[in-house]
Write a protein that holds these residues in place. Structure first.
Motif, PDB file in Angstrom:
ATOM      1  N   LEU A   1      11.097  10.315  -0.867  1.00  0.00           N
ATOM      2  CA  LEU A   1      10.645  10.603  -2.224  1.00  0.00           C
ATOM      3  C   LEU A   1       9.344  11.403  -2.207  1.00  0.00           C
ATOM      4  O   LEU A   1       9.208  12.408  -2.916  1.00  0.00           O
ATOM      5  CB  LEU A   1      10.456   9.296  -2.994  1.00  0.00           C
ATOM      6  CG  LEU A   1       9.867   9.411  -4.399  1.00  0.00           C
ATOM      7  CD1 LEU A   1      10.847  10.101  -5.336  1.00  0.00           C
ATOM      8  CD2 LEU A   1       9.504   8.035  -4.932  1.00  0.00           C
ATOM      9  N   VAL A   2       8.397  10.980  -1.400  1.00  0.00           N
ATOM     10  CA  VAL A   2       7.105  11.672  -1.313  1.00  0.00           C
ATOM     11  C   VAL A   2       7.295  13.072  -0.749  1.00  0.00           C
ATOM     12  O   VAL A   2       6.689  14.036  -1.232  1.00  0.00           O
ATOM     13  CB  VAL A   2       6.112  10.845  -0.458  1.00  0.00           C
ATOM     14  CG1 VAL A   2       4.898  11.659  -0.081  1.00  0.00           C
ATOM     15  CG2 VAL A   2       5.697   9.593  -1.220  1.00  0.00           C
ATOM     16  N   GLY A   3       8.156  13.206   0.266  1.00  0.00           N
ATOM     17  CA  GLY A   3       8.404  14.522   0.861  1.00  0.00           C
ATOM     18  C   GLY A   3       9.021  15.484  -0.130  1.00  0.00           C
ATOM     19  O   GLY A   3       8.623  16.653  -0.201  1.00  0.00           O
TER      20      GLY A   3
ATOM     21  N   TRP B   1      11.626   0.281   4.588  1.00  0.00           N
ATOM     22  CA  TRP B   1      10.838   0.362   3.355  1.00  0.00           C
ATOM     23  C   TRP B   1      10.156   1.713   3.242  1.00  0.00           C
ATOM     24  O   TRP B   1      10.223   2.367   2.205  1.00  0.00           O
ATOM     25  CB  TRP B   1       9.806  -0.758   3.344  1.00  0.00           C
ATOM     26  CG  TRP B   1       8.876  -0.758   2.184  1.00  0.00           C
ATOM     27  CD1 TRP B   1       7.592  -0.306   2.152  1.00  0.00           C
ATOM     28  CD2 TRP B   1       9.145  -1.238   0.865  1.00  0.00           C
ATOM     29  NE1 TRP B   1       7.053  -0.488   0.911  1.00  0.00           N
ATOM     30  CE2 TRP B   1       7.983  -1.053   0.096  1.00  0.00           C
ATOM     31  CE3 TRP B   1      10.259  -1.807   0.265  1.00  0.00           C
ATOM     32  CZ2 TRP B   1       7.899  -1.411  -1.234  1.00  0.00           C
ATOM     33  CZ3 TRP B   1      10.165  -2.167  -1.071  1.00  0.00           C
ATOM     34  CH2 TRP B   1       8.999  -1.969  -1.803  1.00  0.00           C
ATOM     35  N   ALA B   2       9.514   2.144   4.317  1.00  0.00           N
ATOM     36  CA  ALA B   2       8.730   3.381   4.285  1.00  0.00           C
ATOM     37  C   ALA B   2       9.610   4.624   4.275  1.00  0.00           C
ATOM     38  O   ALA B   2       9.227   5.643   3.699  1.00  0.00           O
ATOM     39  CB  ALA B   2       7.770   3.420   5.469  1.00  0.00           C
ATOM     40  N   GLY B   3      10.774   4.562   4.896  1.00  0.00           N
ATOM     41  CA  GLY B   3      11.641   5.737   4.987  1.00  0.00           C
ATOM     42  C   GLY B   3      12.061   6.303   3.638  1.00  0.00           C
ATOM     43  O   GLY B   3      11.848   7.495   3.368  1.00  0.00           O
TER      44      GLY B   3
ATOM     45  N   ALA C   1       0.827  -1.205   0.000  1.00  0.00           N
ATOM     46  CA  ALA C   1       0.000   0.000   0.000  1.00  0.00           C
ATOM     47  C   ALA C   1       0.865   1.261   0.000  1.00  0.00           C
ATOM     48  O   ALA C   1       0.545   2.235  -0.689  1.00  0.00           O
ATOM     49  CB  ALA C   1      -0.941   0.000   1.206  1.00  0.00           C
ATOM     50  N   CYS C   2       1.952   1.242   0.762  1.00  0.00           N
ATOM     51  CA  CYS C   2       2.874   2.385   0.753  1.00  0.00           C
ATOM     52  C   CYS C   2       3.404   2.630  -0.656  1.00  0.00           C
ATOM     53  O   CYS C   2       3.413   3.771  -1.133  1.00  0.00           O
ATOM     54  CB  CYS C   2       4.055   2.135   1.693  1.00  0.00           C
ATOM     55  SG  CYS C   2       3.740   2.429   3.427  1.00  0.00           S
ATOM     56  N   LEU C   3       3.842   1.575  -1.310  1.00  0.00           N
ATOM     57  CA  LEU C   3       4.390   1.713  -2.656  1.00  0.00           C
ATOM     58  C   LEU C   3       3.329   2.193  -3.641  1.00  0.00           C
ATOM     59  O   LEU C   3       3.576   3.098  -4.444  1.00  0.00           O
ATOM     60  CB  LEU C   3       4.993   0.387  -3.118  1.00  0.00           C
ATOM     61  CG  LEU C   3       5.668   0.407  -4.481  1.00  0.00           C
ATOM     62  CD1 LEU C   3       6.841   1.374  -4.496  1.00  0.00           C
ATOM     63  CD2 LEU C   3       6.129  -0.992  -4.855  1.00  0.00           C
ATOM     64  N   GLU C   4       2.154   1.627  -3.561  1.00  0.00           N
ATOM     65  CA  GLU C   4       1.081   2.002  -4.490  1.00  0.00           C
ATOM     66  C   GLU C   4       0.662   3.456  -4.293  1.00  0.00           C
ATOM     67  O   GLU C   4       0.498   4.202  -5.249  1.00  0.00           O
ATOM     68  CB  GLU C   4      -0.114   1.060  -4.291  1.00  0.00           C
ATOM     69  CG  GLU C   4      -1.191   1.197  -5.342  1.00  0.00           C
ATOM     70  CD  GLU C   4      -2.225   2.254  -5.017  1.00  0.00           C
ATOM     71  OE1 GLU C   4      -2.806   2.837  -5.952  1.00  0.00           O
ATOM     72  OE2 GLU C   4      -2.448   2.515  -3.817  1.00  0.00           O
TER      73      GLU C   4
ATOM     74  N   VAL D   1       2.650   5.016   8.595  1.00  0.00           N
ATOM     75  CA  VAL D   1       2.603   5.094  10.062  1.00  0.00           C
ATOM     76  C   VAL D   1       2.157   3.762  10.645  1.00  0.00           C
ATOM     77  O   VAL D   1       2.772   3.242  11.582  1.00  0.00           O
ATOM     78  CB  VAL D   1       1.684   6.251  10.521  1.00  0.00           C
ATOM     79  CG1 VAL D   1       1.385   6.164  11.999  1.00  0.00           C
ATOM     80  CG2 VAL D   1       2.328   7.597  10.198  1.00  0.00           C
ATOM     81  N   VAL D   2       1.104   3.181  10.092  1.00  0.00           N
ATOM     82  CA  VAL D   2       0.615   1.898  10.607  1.00  0.00           C
ATOM     83  C   VAL D   2       1.663   0.804  10.370  1.00  0.00           C
ATOM     84  O   VAL D   2       1.898  -0.038  11.243  1.00  0.00           O
ATOM     85  CB  VAL D   2      -0.743   1.519   9.964  1.00  0.00           C
ATOM     86  CG1 VAL D   2      -1.176   0.118  10.361  1.00  0.00           C
ATOM     87  CG2 VAL D   2      -1.809   2.532  10.379  1.00  0.00           C
TER      88      VAL D   2
END
Length: 187
Positions: A117-119, A110-112, A72-75, A98-99
């Motif tokens: 990139l998103v930031g 993975w999320a970092g 879901a993070c990647l998508e 966050v979850v």
């Protein structure tokens, strides 16, 4: 959950199976959007038949939830960065990140990078009010993750000591995190 499921192993494993099935749907959705319907069918088929995914889908532990949240993070990151679906995609990414970090500590590996990139996209690629809302949302998500960042710093030390008995693991801090991250994410 064990009180509801009782002694039924099937019911205890049901959440993991559902999370893995949902992750397959997310992989399908992402691949369909990026490539084609045929590629999405193949990606979902390969994902669902991957022995690691099948193993986690049958597990009593909820590692399949981590797989779902990572997908879901990647998508959502792809939707925010490349598809221009700004606020909903950003909110979806931040909630999933966050979850994910709160349920599986090492998913920050993975999320970092995705958050970075998103930031960058939020600050550089957005204008005015959208940039302001995106920065506030990123700041709030970072505040929610702060306890896990502290916990993660302590866990890296503990994990390093615990795994020091294994040959081939580096004794350096960043090299150790790199090796653990590669093992967790690349197998």
């Amino acid at each position: 959950w064990l009180r509801v499921a009782g002694a039924s192993v099937t019911l205890v494993r049901l959440p993991s199976a559902l999370f893995a099935a949902a992750a397959t749907g997310v992989v399908f959705r992402l691949t369909h959007r990026v490539a084609s319907f045929t590629a999405a069918i193949w990606a979902a088929l390969f994902f669902a038949s991957n022995p690691e995914i099948v193993d986690q889908a049958r597990s009593l532990r909820l590692y399949a939830l981590g797989i779902l949240l990572a997908a879901a993070c990647l998508e959502r990151a792809e939707a925010f960065v490349y598809r221009g679906r700004h606020e909903r995609a950003l909110f979806g990414f931040l909630v999933a990140a966050v979850v994910a970090v709160h349920t599986h500590l090492f998913l920050w590996l993975w999320a970092g990078p995705l958050a970075l990139l998103v930031g960058v996209k939020a600050v550089v690629g957005s204008g005015g009010a959208t940039r302001r809302r995106a920065c506030v949302a990123l700041g709030v998500a970072l505040l929610f993750m702060l306890p896990q960042v502290v916990h993660g710093a302590a866990a890296v030390g503990f994990t390093h000591e615990r795994h020091a008995i294994y040959r081939g693991l580096s004794s350096g801090g960043l090299e150790f995190v790199d090796q653990i991250g590669r093992h967790l994410l690349l197998g």
